[in-house]
Design a protein around this motif. Structure first.
Motif, short mmCIF file in Angstrom:
data_model
loop_
_atom_site.label_atom_id
_atom_site.label_comp_id
_atom_site.label_asym_id
_atom_site.label_seq_id
_atom_site.Cartn_x
_atom_site.Cartn_y
_atom_site.Cartn_z
N ILE A 219 -6.99 2.71 -9.80
CA ILE A 219 -6.64 1.77 -10.86
C ILE A 219 -7.53 0.55 -10.64
O ILE A 219 -7.23 -0.32 -9.82
CB ILE A 219 -5.15 1.40 -10.82
N GLY A 220 -8.63 0.55 -11.37
CA GLY A 220 -9.64 -0.48 -11.14
C GLY A 220 -10.20 -0.30 -9.75
O GLY A 220 -10.56 0.81 -9.37
N PRO A 221 -10.26 -1.35 -8.97
CA PRO A 221 -10.79 -1.21 -7.61
C PRO A 221 -9.73 -0.84 -6.57
O PRO A 221 -10.04 -0.69 -5.40
CB PRO A 221 -11.33 -2.61 -7.32
N ILE A 222 -8.50 -0.68 -7.00
CA ILE A 222 -7.39 -0.45 -6.06
C ILE A 222 -7.05 1.04 -6.01
O ILE A 222 -6.66 1.63 -7.02
CB ILE A 222 -6.15 -1.25 -6.47
N PRO A 223 -7.19 1.67 -4.83
CA PRO A 223 -6.84 3.09 -4.73
C PRO A 223 -5.36 3.29 -4.39
O PRO A 223 -4.77 2.54 -3.61
CB PRO A 223 -7.73 3.57 -3.59
N ILE A 224 -4.77 4.31 -4.98
CA ILE A 224 -3.43 4.76 -4.61
C ILE A 224 -3.62 6.14 -4.00
O ILE A 224 -4.08 7.05 -4.68
CB ILE A 224 -2.49 4.81 -5.82
N ILE A 225 -3.29 6.29 -2.73
CA ILE A 225 -3.57 7.51 -2.00
C ILE A 225 -2.24 8.20 -1.69
O ILE A 225 -1.28 7.56 -1.25
CB ILE A 225 -4.31 7.19 -0.69
N PHE A 226 -2.19 9.52 -1.90
CA PHE A 226 -0.99 10.27 -1.58
C PHE A 226 -1.37 11.61 -0.96
O PHE A 226 -2.46 12.12 -1.18
CB PHE A 226 -0.09 10.46 -2.81
N GLY A 227 -0.48 12.14 -0.17
CA GLY A 227 -0.70 13.44 0.46
C GLY A 227 0.58 13.97 1.04
O GLY A 227 1.50 13.22 1.36
N SER A 228 0.63 15.30 1.19
CA SER A 228 1.84 15.91 1.72
C SER A 228 1.90 15.85 3.25
O SER A 228 2.96 16.07 3.83
CB SER A 228 1.93 17.37 1.27
N ASP A 229 0.78 15.58 3.89
CA ASP A 229 0.78 15.38 5.33
C ASP A 229 -0.31 14.38 5.71
O ASP A 229 -1.05 13.90 4.86
CB ASP A 229 0.60 16.72 6.08
N ARG A 230 -0.37 14.06 6.97
CA ARG A 230 -1.31 13.03 7.43
C ARG A 230 -2.77 13.41 7.18
O ARG A 230 -3.58 12.58 6.77
CB ARG A 230 -1.07 12.77 8.92
N GLY A 231 -3.11 14.66 7.39
CA GLY A 231 -4.49 15.11 7.19
C GLY A 231 -4.95 14.95 5.75
O GLY A 231 -6.08 14.52 5.49
N MET A 232 -4.10 15.29 4.81
CA MET A 232 -4.46 15.17 3.40
C MET A 232 -4.55 13.70 3.00
O MET A 232 -5.37 13.34 2.16
CB MET A 232 -3.45 15.90 2.52
N ALA A 233 -3.72 12.85 3.58
CA ALA A 233 -3.81 11.42 3.29
C ALA A 233 -5.12 10.84 3.82
O ALA A 233 -5.73 9.99 3.16
CB ALA A 233 -2.61 10.68 3.88
N ILE A 234 -5.57 11.30 4.98
CA ILE A 234 -6.85 10.83 5.52
C ILE A 234 -8.00 11.29 4.63
O ILE A 234 -8.92 10.52 4.35
CB ILE A 234 -7.03 11.31 6.98
N ILE A 235 -7.96 12.53 4.15
CA ILE A 235 -8.98 13.02 3.23
C ILE A 235 -8.96 12.20 1.94
O ILE A 235 -10.00 11.83 1.40
CB ILE A 235 -8.79 14.52 2.95
#
Length: 84
Positions: free
Chosen positions: A47-63
């Motif tokens: 959203i503009g320059p702000i990322p919203i990151i989601f993942g089902s586990d820690r590895g996917m959130a890091i990716i």
């Protein structure tokens, strides 16, 4: 970069995204998965320059975090740098 180039690149990315969703659906239909197989998901919403990151586990959130960094660098290069 002129606006026509950015519009064409945007349309190509949209078409590529639709194709990847379609290909992933076809592959998941025809692939044989084991019962009880674990599915991992993750993604980035910019959203503009702000990322919203989601993942089902820690590895996917890091990716997702790494993808957000790449997207912000690409946005900086496209919009704030004059490439000659």
């Amino acid at each position: 970069m002129n606006t026509n180039t950015l519009i064409i690149v945007g349309i190509i990315f949209i078409i590529l995204g639709i194709f990847l969703i379609f290909a992933g659906s076809i592959i998941s239909i025809f692939s044989k998965t084991k019962e009880g197989a674990e599915v991992k998901t993750g993604g980035v919403i910019m959203i503009g320059p702000i990322p919203i990151i989601f993942g089902s586990d820690r590895g996917m959130a890091i990716i997702g975090f790494l993808m957000a960094i790449i997207l912000m660098i690409v946005a900086y290069i496209l919009f704030y740098r004059s490439i000659i």
